[in-house]
Design a protein around this motif. Structure first.
Motif, PDB file in Angstrom:
ATOM      1  N   THR A   5       8.151   0.946  -7.990  1.00 56.17           N
ATOM      2  CA  THR A   5       6.996   0.136  -7.620  1.00 56.17           C
ATOM      3  C   THR A   5       6.283   0.759  -6.427  1.00 56.17           C
ATOM      4  OG1 THR A   5       8.362  -1.772  -8.218  1.00 56.17           O
ATOM      5  CG2 THR A   5       6.276  -2.229  -7.115  1.00 56.17           C
ATOM      6  N   LYS A   6       4.964   0.757  -6.462  1.00 58.75           N
ATOM      7  CA  LYS A   6       4.197   1.288  -5.333  1.00 58.75           C
ATOM      8  C   LYS A   6       4.454   0.432  -4.092  1.00 58.75           C
ATOM      9  CE  LYS A   6       0.225   3.415  -7.649  1.00 58.75           C
ATOM     10  NZ  LYS A   6      -1.259   3.371  -7.773  1.00 58.75           N
ATOM     11  N   LEU A   7       4.480   1.098  -2.952  1.00 60.62           N
ATOM     12  CA  LEU A   7       4.741   0.365  -1.718  1.00 60.62           C
ATOM     13  C   LEU A   7       3.677  -0.718  -1.490  1.00 60.62           C
ATOM     14  CD1 LEU A   7       6.811   0.535   0.750  1.00 60.62           C
ATOM     15  CD2 LEU A   7       4.802   1.300   2.016  1.00 60.62           C
ATOM     16  N   SER A   8       2.428  -0.452  -1.876  1.00 59.63           N
ATOM     17  CA  SER A   8       1.354  -1.441  -1.678  1.00 59.63           C
ATOM     18  C   SER A   8       1.680  -2.748  -2.394  1.00 59.63           C
ATOM     19  CB  SER A   8       0.019  -0.886  -2.169  1.00 59.63           C
ATOM     20  OG  SER A   8       0.115  -0.506  -3.533  1.00 59.63           O
ATOM     21  N   GLU A   9       2.320  -2.656  -3.581  1.00 61.31           N
ATOM     22  CA  GLU A   9       2.697  -3.866  -4.323  1.00 61.31           C
ATOM     23  C   GLU A   9       3.860  -4.585  -3.634  1.00 61.31           C
ATOM     24  OE1 GLU A   9       3.177  -2.987  -8.584  1.00 61.31           O
ATOM     25  OE2 GLU A   9       1.965  -1.190  -8.230  1.00 61.31           O
ATOM     26  N   LEU A  32      -1.804  -6.020  10.890  1.00 62.37           N
ATOM     27  CA  LEU A  32      -2.636  -4.979  11.510  1.00 62.37           C
ATOM     28  C   LEU A  32      -1.972  -3.606  11.393  1.00 62.37           C
ATOM     29  CD1 LEU A  32      -5.361  -5.107  12.917  1.00 62.37           C
ATOM     30  CD2 LEU A  32      -4.179  -5.257  15.103  1.00 62.37           C
ATOM     31  N   LEU A  33      -0.668  -3.541  11.639  1.00 60.08           N
ATOM     32  CA  LEU A  33       0.059  -2.271  11.519  1.00 60.08           C
ATOM     33  C   LEU A  33       0.091  -1.785  10.072  1.00 60.08           C
ATOM     34  CD1 LEU A  33       3.092  -2.959  13.920  1.00 60.08           C
ATOM     35  CD2 LEU A  33       1.060  -1.580  14.383  1.00 60.08           C
ATOM     36  N   ILE A  34       0.259  -2.724   9.150  1.00 62.60           N
ATOM     37  CA  ILE A  34       0.286  -2.373   7.723  1.00 62.60           C
ATOM     38  C   ILE A  34      -1.052  -1.800   7.274  1.00 62.60           C
ATOM     39  CG2 ILE A  34       0.371  -3.364   5.390  1.00 62.60           C
ATOM     40  CD1 ILE A  34       2.523  -5.335   6.534  1.00 62.60           C
ATOM     41  N   GLU A  35      -2.138  -2.501   7.627  1.00 67.45           N
ATOM     42  CA  GLU A  35      -3.478  -2.089   7.180  1.00 67.45           C
ATOM     43  C   GLU A  35      -3.905  -0.759   7.801  1.00 67.45           C
ATOM     44  OE1 GLU A  35      -5.727  -3.602   4.987  1.00 67.45           O
ATOM     45  OE2 GLU A  35      -3.945  -4.764   4.452  1.00 67.45           O
ATOM     46  N   ASN A  36      -3.608  -0.583   9.076  1.00 66.57           N
ATOM     47  CA  ASN A  36      -4.101   0.600   9.785  1.00 66.57           C
ATOM     48  C   ASN A  36      -3.223   1.836   9.643  1.00 66.57           C
ATOM     49  OD1 ASN A  36      -6.256  -0.872  10.682  1.00 66.57           O
ATOM     50  ND2 ASN A  36      -5.425  -1.268  12.710  1.00 66.57           N
ATOM     51  N   HIS A  37      -1.919   1.643   9.355  1.00 68.27           N
ATOM     52  CA  HIS A  37      -1.010   2.789   9.388  1.00 68.27           C
ATOM     53  C   HIS A  37      -0.138   2.935   8.137  1.00 68.27           C
ATOM     54  CE1 HIS A  37      -2.052   3.370  13.625  1.00 68.27           C
ATOM     55  NE2 HIS A  37      -1.874   2.066  13.778  1.00 68.27           N
ATOM     56  N   LEU A  39      -0.123   1.358   4.922  1.00 63.45           N
ATOM     57  CA  LEU A  39      -0.758   1.521   3.604  1.00 63.45           C
ATOM     58  C   LEU A  39      -1.522   2.840   3.460  1.00 63.45           C
ATOM     59  CD1 LEU A  39      -1.982  -2.090   2.702  1.00 63.45           C
ATOM     60  CD2 LEU A  39       0.006  -0.853   1.827  1.00 63.45           C
ATOM     61  N   PRO A  40      -2.300   3.278   4.468  1.00 61.49           N
ATOM     62  CA  PRO A  40      -2.993   4.566   4.322  1.00 61.49           C
ATOM     63  C   PRO A  40      -2.036   5.742   4.095  1.00 61.49           C
ATOM     64  CG  PRO A  40      -3.934   3.336   6.142  1.00 61.49           C
ATOM     65  CD  PRO A  40      -2.703   2.591   5.719  1.00 61.49           C
ATOM     66  N   SER A  41      -0.832   5.677   4.672  1.00 64.75           N
ATOM     67  CA  SER A  41       0.105   6.808   4.576  1.00 64.75           C
ATOM     68  C   SER A  41       1.098   6.673   3.421  1.00 64.75           C
ATOM     69  CB  SER A  41       0.883   6.958   5.887  1.00 64.75           C
ATOM     70  OG  SER A  41       0.020   7.285   6.938  1.00 64.75           O
ATOM     71  N   PHE A  42       1.504   5.436   3.096  1.00 63.85           N
ATOM     72  CA  PHE A  42       2.584   5.246   2.118  1.00 63.85           C
ATOM     73  C   PHE A  42       2.239   4.334   0.947  1.00 63.85           C
ATOM     74  CE2 PHE A  42       4.587   5.742   6.385  1.00 63.85           C
ATOM     75  CZ  PHE A  42       5.249   6.949   6.170  1.00 63.85           C
ATOM     76  N   GLY A  43       1.057   3.744   0.963  1.00 62.20           N
ATOM     77  CA  GLY A  43       0.701   2.721  -0.023  1.00 62.20           C
ATOM     78  C   GLY A  43       0.884   3.118  -1.466  1.00 62.20           C
ATOM     79  N   ASN A  44       0.580   4.361  -1.823  1.00 59.19           N
ATOM     80  CA  ASN A  44       0.649   4.804  -3.223  1.00 59.19           C
ATOM     81  C   ASN A  44       2.008   5.379  -3.621  1.00 59.19           C
ATOM     82  OD1 ASN A  44      -1.982   4.082  -3.989  1.00 59.19           O
ATOM     83  ND2 ASN A  44      -2.817   5.916  -3.004  1.00 59.19           N
ATOM     84  N   LYS A  45       2.934   5.459  -2.674  1.00 59.75           N
ATOM     85  CA  LYS A  45       4.235   6.069  -2.966  1.00 59.75           C
ATOM     86  C   LYS A  45       5.178   5.069  -3.628  1.00 59.75           C
ATOM     87  CE  LYS A  45       4.229   9.600   0.661  1.00 59.75           C
ATOM     88  NZ  LYS A  45       4.218  10.743  -0.268  1.00 59.75           N
ATOM     89  N   THR A  46       5.993   5.575  -4.545  1.00 57.19           N
ATOM     90  CA  THR A  46       7.016   4.742  -5.198  1.00 57.19           C
ATOM     91  C   THR A  46       8.409   5.084  -4.676  1.00 57.19           C
ATOM     92  OG1 THR A  46       7.175   6.353  -7.003  1.00 57.19           O
ATOM     93  CG2 THR A  46       5.670   4.480  -7.319  1.00 57.19           C
ATOM     94  N   ILE A  73       5.567   0.366  14.242  1.00 63.53           N
ATOM     95  CA  ILE A  73       5.178   0.606  12.844  1.00 63.53           C
ATOM     96  C   ILE A  73       6.422   0.809  11.976  1.00 63.53           C
ATOM     97  CG2 ILE A  73       3.985   2.202  11.266  1.00 63.53           C
ATOM     98  CD1 ILE A  73       2.106   2.867  13.689  1.00 63.53           C
ATOM     99  N   LEU A  74       7.373   1.597  12.493  1.00 66.69           N
ATOM    100  CA  LEU A  74       8.587   1.889  11.723  1.00 66.69           C
ATOM    101  C   LEU A  74       9.447   0.639  11.515  1.00 66.69           C
ATOM    102  CD1 LEU A  74       9.744   5.373  13.077  1.00 66.69           C
ATOM    103  CD2 LEU A  74       8.216   4.844  11.181  1.00 66.69           C
ATOM    104  N   ILE A  75       9.454  -0.261  12.494  1.00 61.26           N
ATOM    105  CA  ILE A  75      10.197  -1.515  12.344  1.00 61.26           C
ATOM    106  C   ILE A  75       9.653  -2.294  11.145  1.00 61.26           C
ATOM    107  CG2 ILE A  75      10.542  -3.817  13.367  1.00 61.26           C
ATOM    108  CD1 ILE A  75      10.756  -2.351  16.106  1.00 61.26           C
ATOM    109  N   VAL A  76       8.319  -2.383  11.047  1.00 57.71           N
ATOM    110  CA  VAL A  76       7.692  -3.113   9.938  1.00 57.71           C
ATOM    111  C   VAL A  76       7.941  -2.383   8.615  1.00 57.71           C
ATOM    112  CG1 VAL A  76       5.522  -4.013   9.001  1.00 57.71           C
ATOM    113  CG2 VAL A  76       5.926  -4.062  11.466  1.00 57.71           C
ATOM    114  N   LEU A  77       7.791  -1.057   8.618  1.00 56.22           N
ATOM    115  CA  LEU A  77       8.029  -0.277   7.402  1.00 56.22           C
ATOM    116  C   LEU A  77       9.452  -0.479   6.885  1.00 56.22           C
ATOM    117  CD1 LEU A  77       7.183   1.859   5.308  1.00 56.22           C
ATOM    118  CD2 LEU A  77       7.872   3.628   6.955  1.00 56.22           C
TER     119      LEU A  77
END
Length: 308
Positions: A5-9, A32-37, A39-46, A73-77
């Motif tokens: 599953t894509k990370l964005s999902e 804010l961290l998700i939108e700015n950092h 998703l742009p870097s990892f959103g499409n990765k499975t 950012i890494l804590i949220v990721l």
């Protein structure tokens, strides 16, 4: 079988789950961290592996982001990835990230004693409700959101206590692809931030006559039923410092200055920590307890006396 599953999902599902358990302000910070950092870097990765994240860290450091921001950012990721693994949406991968050693020491803004005294004396002879907020911060070490949320009923002149039990902040909200900000009145940063701060004699002397004529439900900074927000008050504070011809310093520096004066006055560290509303004493120690050369010399002399 683990889905790819894509990370964005996964983020969408994680947000639906997470918003049930955290404060709106915390959820807003995550978003804010998700939108700015993230998703742009990892959103499409499975599949997200350690090398991807390590590369991301170096990339963000090169952009000038601080170690603390990147760690946030890494804590949220990692929360999102754990959620994905638990729900069999993504494969588990061990992620152990290394940061380059920080060579530069981060200094904090602190008023000199003379500037600290100058501001307080100026406010005593140039009273306004907004100036009173600066005086309170220098006398009690409150955060700007706590000052903006302070109402007259929070100032207990019978017992000489400030009751800190709320804060004002502007949060970032995304609803149905619509982005906007909103001002909210909320409980303070952590449970330790809900606290009682004794008023100094000078502050009590300033507050006592005011309490006889003000409406207890009004906000201190405006003396009206509506508050001012931190961003607006920061701008006022900036102009205030320029009026006095003092060096530019962040508003939070007033809190740092209060804490530093407490430490210089030989207050015990635990008490200072409680007054500031820190979640643990190590935060106070790391920020404010830095022995100077004289203290180091005195320590060495005491140690050598013991060995004689």
């Amino acid at each position: 079988m683990i889905a790819k599953t894509k990370l964005s999902e996964i983020v969408t599902l994680w947000k639906e789950d997470k918003r049930q358990y955290v404060k709106r302000s915390t959820f807003s910070a995550y978003t804010l961290l998700i939108e700015n950092h993230i998703l742009p870097s990892f959103g499409n990765k499975t599949l997200i592996e350690e090398q991807n994240v390590q590369s991301f860290v170096f990339q963000e450091l090169d952009k000038g982001l601080s170690h603390k921001t990147i760690k946030d950012i890494l804590i949220v990721l990692k929360m999102i990835l754990r959620f994905g693994v638990k729900n069999k949406l993504i494969e588990y991968r061990q992620i152990d990230i290394k940061f380059p050693t920080e060579r530069d020491k981060h200094s904090i803004d602190i008023l000199s004693r003379s500037h600290h005294r100058q501001i307080m004396e100026y406010i005593q002879s140039h009273f306004t409700f907004k100036n009173l907020g600066i005086y309170i911060c220098l006398s009690a070490g409150m955060r700007i959101g706590e000052i903006c949320a302070l109402t007259w009923e929070d100032l207990d002149i019978e017992n000489g206590i400030i009751h800190v039990q709320k804060t004002i902040q502007r949060i970032y909200i995304i609803e149905d692809n619509r982005k906007h900000t909103e001002i909210i009145l909320d409980t303070p940063k952590t449970k330790n931030s809900i606290r009682e701060i004794p008023m100094t004699r000078d502050l009590l002397k300033m507050i006592r006559p005011l309490k006889k004529v003000v409406n207890d439900r009004f906000y201190v900074l405006t003396n009206e039923a509506t508050p001012t927000e931190p961003r607006t008050y920061r701008n006022y504070y900036k102009q205030f410092m320029q009026t006095l011809g003092l060096p530019a310093m962040k508003f939070h520096g007033l809190r740092h200055s209060f804490a530093t004066r407490c430490i210089e006055s030989k207050c015990d560290y635990k008490t200072v920590s409680v007054l500031l509303g820190h979640s643990n004493i190590s935060t106070t120690l790391n920020l404010y307890v830095h022995p100077n050369l004289e203290q180091k010399k005195r320590c060495m002399e005491q140690m050598s006396k013991l060995l004689r």
